[in-house]
Scaffold this motif. Structure first.
Motif, PDB file in Angstrom:
ATOM      1  N   ASP A  74      -2.567 -10.180  -4.147  1.00  0.00           N
ATOM      2  CA  ASP A  74      -1.859  -9.023  -4.711  1.00  0.00           C
ATOM      3  C   ASP A  74      -1.024  -8.298  -3.673  1.00  0.00           C
ATOM      4  O   ASP A  74      -0.320  -7.342  -4.014  1.00  0.00           O
ATOM      5  N   GLY A  75      -1.109  -8.712  -2.399  1.00  0.00           N
ATOM      6  CA  GLY A  75      -0.349  -8.057  -1.346  1.00  0.00           C
ATOM      7  C   GLY A  75      -1.057  -6.840  -0.772  1.00  0.00           C
ATOM      8  O   GLY A  75      -0.415  -5.874  -0.373  1.00  0.00           O
TER       9      GLY A  75
ATOM     10  N   ILE B 249       1.112  -4.964  11.633  1.00  0.00           N
ATOM     11  CA  ILE B 249       2.462  -4.614  11.187  1.00  0.00           C
ATOM     12  C   ILE B 249       3.464  -4.850  12.314  1.00  0.00           C
ATOM     13  O   ILE B 249       4.549  -5.397  12.090  1.00  0.00           O
ATOM     14  N   LEU B 250       3.100  -4.476  13.540  1.00  0.00           N
ATOM     15  CA  LEU B 250       4.005  -4.696  14.678  1.00  0.00           C
ATOM     16  C   LEU B 250       4.232  -6.179  14.927  1.00  0.00           C
ATOM     17  O   LEU B 250       5.350  -6.610  15.231  1.00  0.00           O
ATOM     18  N   ALA B 251       3.178  -6.988  14.800  1.00  0.00           N
ATOM     19  CA  ALA B 251       3.314  -8.424  15.017  1.00  0.00           C
ATOM     20  C   ALA B 251       4.220  -9.054  13.961  1.00  0.00           C
ATOM     21  O   ALA B 251       4.964 -10.000  14.250  1.00  0.00           O
ATOM     22  N   ALA B 252       4.163  -8.529  12.734  1.00  0.00           N
ATOM     23  CA  ALA B 252       5.013  -9.063  11.673  1.00  0.00           C
ATOM     24  C   ALA B 252       6.478  -8.705  11.917  1.00  0.00           C
ATOM     25  O   ALA B 252       7.380  -9.415  11.473  1.00  0.00           O
TER      26      ALA B 252
ATOM     27  N   LEU C  99       3.214 -13.731   5.616  1.00  0.00           N
ATOM     28  CA  LEU C  99       2.171 -14.173   6.548  1.00  0.00           C
ATOM     29  C   LEU C  99       1.087 -14.953   5.824  1.00  0.00           C
ATOM     30  O   LEU C  99       0.723 -14.631   4.695  1.00  0.00           O
ATOM     31  N   ARG C 100       0.556 -15.951   6.488  1.00  0.00           N
ATOM     32  CA  ARG C 100      -0.588 -16.703   5.976  1.00  0.00           C
ATOM     33  C   ARG C 100      -1.827 -16.143   6.674  1.00  0.00           C
ATOM     34  O   ARG C 100      -2.325 -16.715   7.635  1.00  0.00           O
ATOM     35  N   ASP C 101      -2.295 -15.012   6.217  1.00  0.00           N
ATOM     36  CA  ASP C 101      -3.421 -14.335   6.850  1.00  0.00           C
ATOM     37  C   ASP C 101      -4.511 -14.131   5.812  1.00  0.00           C
ATOM     38  O   ASP C 101      -4.228 -13.712   4.680  1.00  0.00           O
ATOM     39  N   SER C 102      -5.740 -14.414   6.187  1.00  0.00           N
ATOM     40  CA  SER C 102      -6.841 -14.280   5.238  1.00  0.00           C
ATOM     41  C   SER C 102      -7.125 -12.820   4.882  1.00  0.00           C
ATOM     42  O   SER C 102      -7.790 -12.550   3.883  1.00  0.00           O
TER      43      SER C 102
END
Length: 137
Positions: A67-68, A95-98, A59-62
Protein backbone atom coordinates in the motif's frame (compact mmCIF):
# COMPACT_ATOMS: atom_id res chain seq x y z
CA UNK A 1 8.67 18.63 12.66
CA UNK A 2 11.06 16.03 11.29
CA UNK A 3 13.81 17.64 9.22
CA UNK A 4 15.03 15.51 6.33
CA UNK A 5 17.04 18.25 4.59
CA UNK A 6 16.93 22.03 4.22
CA UNK A 7 14.08 21.85 1.70
CA UNK A 8 12.24 18.74 2.97
CA UNK A 9 10.45 18.47 6.30
CA UNK A 10 7.76 16.14 7.56
CA UNK A 11 4.98 17.21 9.88
CA UNK A 12 4.39 15.30 13.09
CA UNK A 13 0.91 14.38 11.83
CA UNK A 14 2.43 12.42 8.91
CA UNK A 15 4.22 9.90 11.12
CA UNK A 16 2.15 7.57 13.27
CA UNK A 17 4.00 6.07 16.24
CA UNK A 18 2.71 3.61 18.79
CA UNK A 19 4.43 1.97 21.74
CA UNK A 20 4.41 -1.82 21.79
CA UNK A 21 6.12 -4.48 23.84
CA UNK A 22 9.56 -5.45 22.59
CA UNK A 23 10.52 -8.98 21.64
CA UNK A 24 13.49 -11.08 22.65
CA UNK A 25 15.70 -11.10 25.72
CA UNK A 26 15.32 -8.54 28.48
CA UNK A 27 13.51 -10.35 31.24
CA UNK A 28 10.96 -8.58 33.38
CA UNK A 29 11.53 -5.18 31.74
CA UNK A 30 10.55 -6.50 28.29
CA UNK A 31 7.52 -8.32 29.67
CA UNK A 32 6.13 -5.33 31.59
CA UNK A 33 7.08 -2.16 29.69
CA UNK A 34 5.98 -1.10 26.20
CA UNK A 35 9.31 0.38 25.17
CA UNK A 36 9.45 -0.61 21.48
CA UNK A 37 8.18 1.87 18.89
CA UNK A 38 6.10 0.92 15.85
CA UNK A 39 6.43 3.73 13.26
CA UNK A 40 4.11 3.97 10.24
CA UNK A 41 4.62 6.49 7.42
CA UNK A 42 2.24 6.64 4.44
CA UNK A 43 4.29 7.70 1.42
CA UNK A 44 1.32 8.58 -0.82
CA UNK A 45 -0.43 10.74 1.81
CA UNK A 46 2.76 12.57 2.82
CA UNK A 47 3.95 16.06 1.94
CA UNK A 48 7.17 14.73 0.37
CA UNK A 49 8.07 16.08 -3.08
CA UNK A 50 6.99 13.77 -5.94
CA UNK A 51 10.64 12.90 -6.67
CA UNK A 52 11.08 11.34 -3.21
CA UNK A 53 7.70 9.59 -3.37
CA UNK A 54 8.51 7.92 -6.70
CA UNK A 55 11.96 6.82 -5.53
CA UNK A 56 10.64 5.42 -2.23
CA UNK A 57 7.79 3.50 -3.90
CA UNK A 58 10.24 2.04 -6.44
CA UNK A 59 12.47 0.62 -3.68
CA UNK A 60 12.46 -3.13 -3.13
CA UNK A 61 12.46 -2.93 0.66
CA UNK A 62 10.69 -5.30 3.01
CA UNK A 63 9.77 -2.37 5.27
CA UNK A 64 7.51 -0.89 2.57
CA UNK A 65 4.09 -2.52 2.26
CA UNK A 66 2.21 -2.97 -1.02
CA UNK A 67 0.00 0.00 0.00
CA UNK A 68 3.05 2.28 0.13
CA UNK A 69 3.37 2.47 3.91
CA UNK A 70 6.78 2.35 5.56
CA UNK A 71 6.72 0.27 8.75
CA UNK A 72 9.70 0.52 11.11
CA UNK A 73 9.94 -1.26 14.46
CA UNK A 74 12.58 0.11 16.82
CA UNK A 75 13.32 -2.00 19.90
CA UNK A 76 17.07 -1.74 20.28
CA UNK A 77 17.09 0.45 23.40
CA UNK A 78 15.57 0.07 26.84
CA UNK A 79 13.73 3.39 26.86
CA UNK A 80 10.80 4.43 24.71
CA UNK A 81 12.35 7.86 23.99
CA UNK A 82 15.57 6.40 22.58
CA UNK A 83 13.60 3.92 20.46
CA UNK A 84 11.42 6.77 19.16
CA UNK A 85 14.54 8.72 18.19
CA UNK A 86 16.03 5.61 16.54
CA UNK A 87 12.87 5.00 14.49
CA UNK A 88 12.81 8.62 13.27
CA UNK A 89 16.52 8.48 12.37
CA UNK A 90 15.99 5.25 10.42
CA UNK A 91 13.08 6.85 8.52
CA UNK A 92 15.21 9.93 7.80
CA UNK A 93 18.10 7.77 6.52
CA UNK A 94 15.73 5.77 4.31
CA UNK A 95 14.28 8.92 2.71
CA UNK A 96 17.74 10.45 2.22
CA UNK A 97 19.06 7.24 0.66
CA UNK A 98 16.14 7.21 -1.78
CA UNK A 99 16.97 10.78 -2.81
CA UNK A 100 20.56 10.01 -3.79
CA UNK A 101 20.97 9.82 -7.56
CA UNK A 102 23.74 7.55 -8.77
CA UNK A 103 26.15 9.15 -11.18
CA UNK A 104 25.89 7.57 -14.62
CA UNK A 105 28.91 5.45 -15.40
CA UNK A 106 30.81 6.47 -18.49
CA UNK A 107 32.52 3.43 -20.01
CA UNK A 108 36.28 3.81 -20.41
CA UNK A 109 38.95 1.84 -22.23
CA UNK A 110 42.40 0.92 -20.98
CA UNK A 111 45.21 3.03 -22.42
CA UNK A 112 47.53 1.60 -25.07
CA UNK A 113 50.50 1.54 -22.69
CA UNK A 114 48.54 -0.31 -19.99
CA UNK A 115 47.47 -2.91 -22.57
CA UNK A 116 51.11 -3.38 -23.67
CA UNK A 117 52.29 -3.69 -20.04
CA UNK A 118 49.60 -6.30 -19.35
CA UNK A 119 50.55 -8.40 -22.38
CA UNK A 120 54.29 -8.10 -21.57
CA UNK A 121 53.61 -9.32 -18.04
CA UNK A 122 51.66 -12.29 -19.37
CA UNK A 123 54.42 -13.20 -21.82
CA UNK A 124 57.08 -12.95 -19.10
CA UNK A 125 55.02 -15.11 -16.75
CA UNK A 126 54.50 -17.69 -19.52
CA UNK A 127 58.25 -17.85 -20.19
CA UNK A 128 58.93 -18.38 -16.48
CA UNK A 129 56.45 -21.26 -16.39
CA UNK A 130 57.92 -22.78 -19.54
CA UNK A 131 61.35 -22.95 -17.87
CA UNK A 132 59.85 -25.20 -15.18
CA UNK A 133 59.32 -28.03 -17.65
CA UNK A 134 61.34 -31.25 -17.95
CA UNK A 135 64.95 -30.89 -18.95
CA UNK A 136 66.00 -33.04 -21.93
CA UNK A 137 69.60 -34.29 -21.83
Amino acid sequence: MIFISNQVQLGDWEVEMSAVRAQGAGGQNVNKVSSAIHLRFDINASSLPPFYKERLLALRDSRITSDGVIVIKAQQYRTQEMNREDAINRLREMILAAGVVQKKRRPTRPTRSSQVKRVDGKVKRGQTKQLRGKVDL
